[in-house]
Design a protein around this motif. Structure first.
Motif, PDB file in Angstrom:
ATOM      1  N   LEU A   7      46.637 -16.688 -58.894  1.00 51.12           N
ATOM      2  CA  LEU A   7      46.124 -16.598 -60.265  1.00 51.12           C
ATOM      3  C   LEU A   7      44.655 -16.985 -60.282  1.00 51.12           C
ATOM      4  CD1 LEU A   7      49.025 -18.324 -62.217  1.00 51.12           C
ATOM      5  CD2 LEU A   7      48.477 -15.897 -62.207  1.00 51.12           C
ATOM      6  N   SER A   8      43.888 -16.248 -61.034  1.00 47.92           N
ATOM      7  CA  SER A   8      42.477 -16.595 -61.168  1.00 47.92           C
ATOM      8  C   SER A   8      42.194 -16.867 -62.640  1.00 47.92           C
ATOM      9  CB  SER A   8      41.642 -15.419 -60.648  1.00 47.92           C
ATOM     10  OG  SER A   8      40.399 -15.399 -61.277  1.00 47.92           O
ATOM     11  N   VAL A   9      41.515 -17.972 -62.916  1.00 42.15           N
ATOM     12  CA  VAL A   9      41.185 -18.303 -64.309  1.00 42.15           C
ATOM     13  C   VAL A   9      39.672 -18.364 -64.466  1.00 42.15           C
ATOM     14  CG1 VAL A   9      43.322 -19.556 -64.739  1.00 42.15           C
ATOM     15  CG2 VAL A   9      41.336 -20.775 -63.882  1.00 42.15           C
ATOM     16  N   GLY A  10      39.226 -18.436 -65.725  1.00 43.50           N
ATOM     17  CA  GLY A  10      37.790 -18.434 -65.996  1.00 43.50           C
ATOM     18  C   GLY A  10      37.090 -19.643 -65.389  1.00 43.50           C
ATOM     19  N   ASP A  11      35.833 -19.455 -65.051  1.00 50.44           N
ATOM     20  CA  ASP A  11      35.050 -20.541 -64.457  1.00 50.44           C
ATOM     21  C   ASP A  11      34.767 -21.630 -65.475  1.00 50.44           C
ATOM     22  OD1 ASP A  11      34.909 -19.388 -62.006  1.00 50.44           O
ATOM     23  OD2 ASP A  11      33.095 -18.239 -62.477  1.00 50.44           O
ATOM     24  N   PRO A  12      34.557 -22.862 -64.998  1.00 48.19           N
ATOM     25  CA  PRO A  12      34.131 -23.920 -65.916  1.00 48.19           C
ATOM     26  C   PRO A  12      32.733 -23.586 -66.450  1.00 48.19           C
ATOM     27  CG  PRO A  12      34.054 -24.690 -63.642  1.00 48.19           C
ATOM     28  CD  PRO A  12      34.693 -23.348 -63.612  1.00 48.19           C
ATOM     29  N   LYS A  13      32.425 -24.110 -67.638  1.00 47.13           N
ATOM     30  CA  LYS A  13      31.124 -23.797 -68.237  1.00 47.13           C
ATOM     31  C   LYS A  13      30.341 -25.068 -68.532  1.00 47.13           C
ATOM     32  CE  LYS A  13      31.758 -19.331 -70.446  1.00 47.13           C
ATOM     33  NZ  LYS A  13      31.864 -18.617 -71.721  1.00 47.13           N
ATOM     34  N   VAL A  14      29.043 -24.917 -68.503  1.00 44.32           N
ATOM     35  CA  VAL A  14      28.141 -26.019 -68.854  1.00 44.32           C
ATOM     36  C   VAL A  14      27.135 -25.500 -69.863  1.00 44.32           C
ATOM     37  CG1 VAL A  14      26.386 -27.612 -68.017  1.00 44.32           C
ATOM     38  CG2 VAL A  14      28.345 -27.075 -66.566  1.00 44.32           C
ATOM     39  N   TRP A  15      26.909 -26.262 -70.933  1.00 42.29           N
ATOM     40  CA  TRP A  15      25.910 -25.874 -71.932  1.00 42.29           C
ATOM     41  C   TRP A  15      24.860 -26.971 -72.016  1.00 42.29           C
ATOM     42  CZ3 TRP A  15      26.748 -21.053 -73.578  1.00 42.29           C
ATOM     43  CH2 TRP A  15      28.062 -20.560 -73.572  1.00 42.29           C
ATOM     44  N   ALA A  16      23.610 -26.564 -71.843  1.00 42.22           N
ATOM     45  CA  ALA A  16      22.522 -27.531 -72.010  1.00 42.22           C
ATOM     46  C   ALA A  16      22.191 -27.612 -73.492  1.00 42.22           C
ATOM     47  CB  ALA A  16      21.307 -27.081 -71.214  1.00 42.22           C
ATOM     48  N   SER A  17      21.947 -28.817 -73.969  1.00 39.62           N
ATOM     49  CA  SER A  17      21.611 -28.973 -75.379  1.00 39.62           C
ATOM     50  C   SER A  17      20.274 -28.303 -75.679  1.00 39.62           C
ATOM     51  CB  SER A  17      21.535 -30.456 -75.726  1.00 39.62           C
ATOM     52  OG  SER A  17      20.868 -30.615 -76.955  1.00 39.62           O
ATOM     53  N   ALA A  18      20.161 -27.779 -76.899  1.00 38.92           N
ATOM     54  CA  ALA A  18      18.911 -27.136 -77.308  1.00 38.92           C
ATOM     55  C   ALA A  18      17.770 -28.139 -77.381  1.00 38.92           C
ATOM     56  CB  ALA A  18      19.095 -26.466 -78.659  1.00 38.92           C
ATOM     57  N   PHE A  19      18.093 -29.421 -77.416  1.00 36.90           N
ATOM     58  CA  PHE A  19      17.062 -30.447 -77.540  1.00 36.90           C
ATOM     59  C   PHE A  19      16.588 -30.981 -76.180  1.00 36.90           C
ATOM     60  CE2 PHE A  19      19.697 -31.071 -81.503  1.00 36.90           C
ATOM     61  CZ  PHE A  19      18.834 -30.324 -82.292  1.00 36.90           C
ATOM     62  N   SER A  51       9.956 -21.828 -68.190  1.00 38.98           N
ATOM     63  CA  SER A  51      10.619 -20.606 -68.651  1.00 38.98           C
ATOM     64  C   SER A  51      11.471 -20.846 -69.890  1.00 38.98           C
ATOM     65  CB  SER A  51      11.474 -20.034 -67.516  1.00 38.98           C
ATOM     66  OG  SER A  51      12.435 -20.985 -67.135  1.00 38.98           O
ATOM     67  N   GLY A  52      11.376 -22.046 -70.436  1.00 41.22           N
ATOM     68  CA  GLY A  52      12.090 -22.328 -71.681  1.00 41.22           C
ATOM     69  C   GLY A  52      13.523 -22.751 -71.481  1.00 41.22           C
ATOM     70  N   GLU A  53      13.937 -22.877 -70.221  1.00 40.76           N
ATOM     71  CA  GLU A  53      15.292 -23.353 -69.952  1.00 40.76           C
ATOM     72  C   GLU A  53      15.270 -24.882 -69.895  1.00 40.76           C
ATOM     73  OE1 GLU A  53      17.989 -21.187 -69.237  1.00 40.76           O
ATOM     74  OE2 GLU A  53      16.582 -19.703 -70.012  1.00 40.76           O
ATOM     75  N   SER A  54      16.477 -25.457 -69.962  1.00 40.10           N
ATOM     76  CA  SER A  54      16.552 -26.902 -69.779  1.00 40.10           C
ATOM     77  C   SER A  54      16.003 -27.246 -68.395  1.00 40.10           C
ATOM     78  CB  SER A  54      18.016 -27.347 -69.885  1.00 40.10           C
ATOM     79  OG  SER A  54      18.127 -28.693 -69.498  1.00 40.10           O
ATOM     80  N   ALA A  55      15.091 -28.230 -68.332  1.00 38.97           N
ATOM     81  CA  ALA A  55      14.429 -28.556 -67.065  1.00 38.97           C
ATOM     82  C   ALA A  55      15.431 -29.129 -66.058  1.00 38.97           C
ATOM     83  CB  ALA A  55      13.299 -29.542 -67.305  1.00 38.97           C
ATOM     84  N   ALA A  56      16.320 -29.989 -66.530  1.00 39.54           N
ATOM     85  CA  ALA A  56      17.383 -30.490 -65.664  1.00 39.54           C
ATOM     86  C   ALA A  56      18.522 -29.482 -65.698  1.00 39.54           C
ATOM     87  CB  ALA A  56      17.853 -31.853 -66.138  1.00 39.54           C
ATOM     88  N   LYS A  57      19.179 -29.293 -64.560  1.00 38.89           N
ATOM     89  CA  LYS A  57      20.292 -28.334 -64.507  1.00 38.89           C
ATOM     90  C   LYS A  57      21.559 -29.081 -64.093  1.00 38.89           C
ATOM     91  CE  LYS A  57      17.137 -24.896 -64.308  1.00 38.89           C
ATOM     92  NZ  LYS A  57      16.739 -24.319 -65.592  1.00 38.89           N
ATOM     93  N   VAL A  58      22.683 -28.608 -64.627  1.00 38.66           N
ATOM     94  CA  VAL A  58      23.953 -29.221 -64.251  1.00 38.66           C
ATOM     95  C   VAL A  58      24.949 -28.115 -63.966  1.00 38.66           C
ATOM     96  CG1 VAL A  58      25.930 -30.569 -65.083  1.00 38.66           C
ATOM     97  CG2 VAL A  58      23.607 -31.356 -65.559  1.00 38.66           C
ATOM     98  N   SER A  59      25.707 -28.274 -62.909  1.00 41.20           N
ATOM     99  CA  SER A  59      26.818 -27.350 -62.676  1.00 41.20           C
ATOM    100  C   SER A  59      28.070 -28.187 -62.432  1.00 41.20           C
ATOM    101  CB  SER A  59      26.531 -26.453 -61.480  1.00 41.20           C
ATOM    102  OG  SER A  59      26.430 -27.231 -60.315  1.00 41.20           O
TER     103      SER A  59
END
Lengths: 559, 412
Positions: A333-345, A351-359
């Protein structure tokens, strides 16, 4: 006493009766208009003139036309209607959510039971291609039920966001009209003659507004400290929607920390003021937000947990076996990947992305550690080289975590620029998983029924796969227990929301009945008034007739 | 006195009529579907109970299917072993016949042929299928023929062990064929005798019997060697696992005069005869029995001797030894087959009990689920008629009240 004055009394009385008849007719024809308040022509006695024989009355006059209004009941009515709208909206959404969970033979629980049982059938006939095909179909049917329930949840999220946008535009239309009416009413606050129908219209607009979002109404005061006739309306925590003749737009925008969800902001001349869902007391938008932020979040996490934990235990066991061609079992069985959302703040890079990245990654074989929750990740306030993760379902905080640490069956990795103290990340280890559940293998031969050391047609692993039905692999529960738990949890939730909606609706009805028993039109009453005022008119006409006759008598004497 | 606002009154009246109608429709729906719980919120606890009962029901229905398959496999195994026992009995009779010293070479060749046929039949029984393509003696991996007759005899190609159909219940899907057909105990089940003799010697050793089980001292790795120093005198020694030799019972009394057909002297707890004319240097061994006796090998050994076309044919001693050993082996094989057969029979017996238990469980689960989910029809109908009456009354009073108006009495 002159005939002239008698005539005047008669004419005035006829005018008064006519005004009363007009007002009554106005009431009768407007009886069915929502928000119409009963009007009454208020009569007043024209003061008598002193004569030699005493004061002779001057007849009757119309002082003004009054509107039956009750400020207290109106405010309470708006509040209770707002609460009822919130509860009913949430109940409606929850009912739709419940529709996504079939019971019994059609349900998720039965689909899983059938998959486990099909491995028992494979154990009895490991090389029988048709039995293997049945097992693969059982897996597909389980996956499709996960998908369909997951899609119901996703579709409801989309629907909530869309409804919030739609309702915001309705709200903005209403506040615009209220501001406009405010303009027309400004300066009428203390006038004797009130523009009743305009006041009704504004009250009705505010009532309509309350059904979408609860507002606090404040009467504006002029320079003299007295009510100037206009009102201001505030929502949650004091953000103004209407300030006298100005209205501010309400907007539904993506949530700063979870862009899949929506939140509400008030646009104050370009600066957006956030309305927290808790600060919005009532109205259908409040119901939508509550449904989105509580019910939907929990439903997504619970379903996602079922899917991920089940897939993990099934895949882990499947990998212990050997398929018909002697290969090690692949993921079933394959399920959806976990997700991470960076806060807009978060601090931004060029490039306008969150400078710190998390996976984040779910740890294979640790599916039973996963919890039905989303998490917030931030820098540990006590140690800038470490991190802090908060489990949102119960507020449990994990402090002093190093990069790569494991929390509740998943690990996180921080990269990019160092995290600043304000940076926040929303982690969804399981929530997004269910709606993309698929069966990862297509060939029934790839079902690893044999044990690791046995030849391809052994059944040792099929037996262990079958036995997963009894494994407590989902937060300490078996799949069927976890599923039954989820079903009853959801049922209780819907039940409670239904009873909330029923009680707030009946309270709202009670309040409305109280309000309109003061302000509404009773047709029998108006019919009686019609008769009464007709008589008054006829009587006044008689007065006029009498005056005429007196005048004729006078003329005949003179003639 | 409170004023009744006509418009709202109308609206409330109408909405309560609609609510009554909806309740009536729901009551009707329950009767039509026969279900009390259509969605979780109808009764959350009941819905959860029903889900659990259904899961248990599905599990037990799966168990019943496995049980059916297992019963089929065990029935085939049981009757196959029965058939095998008959074949081995026939082989035994043939061997007894072959023991007749008056037979000539062609008679013996005929018997050897018969044994070959019997061996072939046994091989096909050992490769029996259960009707759905599974070899009942295939052990854990039963997708190919488990027993193959290669140049060096019949070999087992499956995975040893029996295939279980369930982890929680004893529901074998296949019998451990290797243990059944290839792993009978050698010798007489307790010890095994053998000989290494001069080609001219006609001396042979019997299978022997246990005289006094408590007196047996021979353990795994040890063996007794009976060595003929002269054709009429032999000595008995115990050879240990390290190869060291100890006289039995002691150095002064381990040597005895030989008389054909009498028991070997000095062996503790056992009685073994040597018969025939010995030659100096003949050696006979007695070692503990081990589980490694193949029914096919046992027959092959006899067939080789009886049907030998060697230039120097086996003498009477060789034949006697072969027949005697064959009979001994076949008795062990028979015992082993009987054990396997009774095990299969016992398993089948237990299945009846399990079948009943699982059936009861399924019924119980169905009942539980029905109790939770299904509508009590009598209650449903009474509920429906109550609601119907209420709806009728509401409709009637609504329309009657609506008919009265003061306006009807105003005439101009």
């Amino acid at each position: 006493m002159s005939t002239n004055s008698l005539m005047t009394v008669g004419v005035q009385a006829m005018f008064a009766a006519q005004t009363q008849l007009s007002t009554t007719s106005h009431n009768i024809v407007n009886a069915a208009v929502e928000g119409y308040s009963r009007q009454t022509a208020k009569l007043t006695t024209v003061a008598g003139r002193s004569t030699g024989v005493g004061y002779i009355g001057g007849g009757v006059g119309v002082e003004t036309i009054e509107r039956a209004a009750n400020r207290f009941l109106t405010v309470r009515n708006n509040q209770t209607q707002a609460q009822a709208a919130a509860d009913n909206t949430r109940m409606g959404m929850l009912t739709q959510l419940e529709d996504g969970y079939a019971l019994g033979e059609q349900g998720l629980g039965q689909a899983a039971s059938k998959l486990f049982a099909s491995f028992g059938d494979i154990a009895a006939a490991p090389k029988d291609a048709s039995v293997r095909q049945v097992a693969l179909s059982a897996a597909e049917s389980l996956a499709s039920r996960f998908r369909s329930t997951g899609e119901t949840i996703d579709a409801l999220q989309t629907s909530v966001s869309q409804q919030l946008v739609d309702e915001a535009s309705v709200v903005n239309g209403l506040t615009g009209q209220i501001a406009k009416i405010n303009g027309q009413l400004t300066g009428t606050g203390n006038a004797t003659d009130q523009p009743n129908d305009l006041l009704d219209q504004r009250d009705q607009l505010i009532a309509q507004l309350s059904e979408h979002i609860e507002v606090n109404r404040v009467d504006n005061r002029g320079q003299d400290g007295k009510s100037d006739g206009s009102v201001s309306l505030f929502v949650g925590g004091g953000q103004p929607l209407v300030m006298g003749t100005t209205s501010h737009d309400l907007k539904a925008v993506p949530d700063a920390s979870a862009p899949e969800r929506s939140r509400l902001v008030v646009d104050l001349n370009g600066s957006e003021r956030e309305l927290t869902s808790r600060s919005i007391g009532g109205g259908s938008m409040s119901g939508l937000l509550q449904f989105q932020n509580e019910d939907l979040v929990e439903a997504r996490a619970q379903l996602g947990l079922l899917a991920t934990s089940l897939a993990d235990s099934v895949n882990t066991q499947h990998a212990q076996g050997t398929d018909l061609d002697g290969a090690v079992g692949q993921s079933l069985l394959s399920v959806g990947d976990p997700k991470v959302w960076a806060s807009a703040f978060n601090a931004r890079d060029s490039s306008g992305e969150s400078a710190a990245k998390v996976s984040i990654n779910r740890v294979a074989g640790q599916g039973s550690q996963l919890q039905a929750s989303d998490y917030t990740l931030q820098r540990d306030p006590a140690d800038s080289t470490r991190y802090q993760v908060t489990r949102q379902s119960d507020g449990t905080v994990f402090r002093g975590l190093a990069d790569g640490a494991q929390v509740d069956g998943f690990t996180f990795d921080v990269s990019g620029a160092p995290m600043s103290a304000q940076d926040r990340f929303l982690l969804e280890p399981v929530s997004a998983a269910a709606s993309s559940t698929t069966v990862a293998i297509t060939d029934p031969r790839q079902l690893a029924a044999a044990g690791a050391t046995a030849s391809g047609s052994g059944n040792a692993n099929a037996l262990l796969m079958q036995n997963l039905a009894k494994a407590t692999s989902i937060d300490g529960k078996t799949f069927s227990d976890a599923h039954a738990h989820l079903i009853s949890d959801l049922g209780v939730r819907v039940q409670r929301a239904t009873s909330d909606a029923e009680s707030s609706t009946s309270l709202a009805t009670l309040n409305k009945t109280q309000l309109v028993s003061e302000t509404g039109v009773n047709l029998e009453e108006e019919a009686a008034h019609l008769l009464q005022y007709q008589q008054s008119y006829q009587a006044a006409a008689k007065v006029l007739g009498t005056a005429q006759k007196l005048f004729d008598t006078m003329l005949s004497i003179m003639g | 006195m409170s004023r009744i606002a006509s418009a709202l009154n109308q609206q409330l009246g109408l909405s309560s009529l609609m609510r009554r109608q909806e309740e009536l429709a729901k009551a009707q729906d329950r009767i039509v579907t026969g279900k009390r719980i259509d969605r979780a919120s109808d009764d959350p606890a009941g819905a959860a109970r029903a889900e659990r009962a259904l899961a248990d029901q599905t599990r037990n229905e799966g168990l019943l299917r496995t049980l059916g398959a297992s019963r089929n496999a065990m029935s085939v195994a049981e009757s196959s072993i029965g058939h095998a026992v008959d074949l081995v009995q026939t082989a035994r009779e043939t061997l007894v016949e072959a023991g007749n010293g008056a037979l000539n070479a062609s008679d013996r060749a005929l018997l050897a042929d018969r044994l070959k046929q019997l061996k072939g039949q046994l091989l096909s029984v050992a490769n029996a299928e259960d009707g759905s393509g599974h070899f009942v003696f295939g052990g854990q991996g039963n997708d190919h023929v488990p027993f193959v007759n290669s140049g060096i005899g019949v070999e087992y190609q499956g995975t040893p062990g029996s295939a279980a159909g369930s982890l929680s219940e004893d529901l074998p899907m296949a019998v451990d064929g290797e243990a059944l057909w290839l792993k009978a105990r050698t010798g007489n089940g307790v010890f095994e005798t053998d000989r290494q003799v001069d080609p001219d010697s006609t001396a042979w050793i019997s299978a022997g019997q246990v005289g006094d089980p408590a007196a047996l001292t021979l353990t795994d790795g040890q063996r007794y060697e009976v060595t003929f120093d002269t054709p009429t005198r032999y000595s008995v020694n115990l050879i240990d696992s390290d190869g060291s030799s100890t006289p039995v019972p002691d150095a002064s009394s381990n040597s005895h005069d030989y008389a054909s057909g009498t028991p070997i002297a000095g062996l503790p707890g056992m009685s073994v005869n040597i018969t025939g004319t010995a030659v100096a240097g003949d050696m006979f061994t007695i070692e503990p029995s081990s589980p490694g006796l193949s029914v096919f090998d046992a027959l092959d050994r006899v067939i080789d001797v009886l049907g030998s076309s060697a230039t120097v044919p086996p003498n009477a001693g060789d034949r006697a030894q072969a027949v005697n050993r064959g009979l001994r082996d076949i008795d062990q094989v028979l015992a082993n087959l009987q054990v396997g057969r009774s095990h299969a029979g016992e398993t089948l017996n237990q299945m009846d009990g399990l079948d009943e238990r699982a059936q009861t469980r399924v019924l119980l689960d169905k009942g539980l689920r029905s109790d939770a989910v299904d509508l009590d029809m009598a209650q449903g109908v009474s509920d429906f008629s109550t609601k119907q009456t209420a709806y009728q009354a509401a409709l009637q009073s609504y329309s009657m009240v609506r008919k009265i108006s003061l306006f009807d009495y105003i005439s101009n």
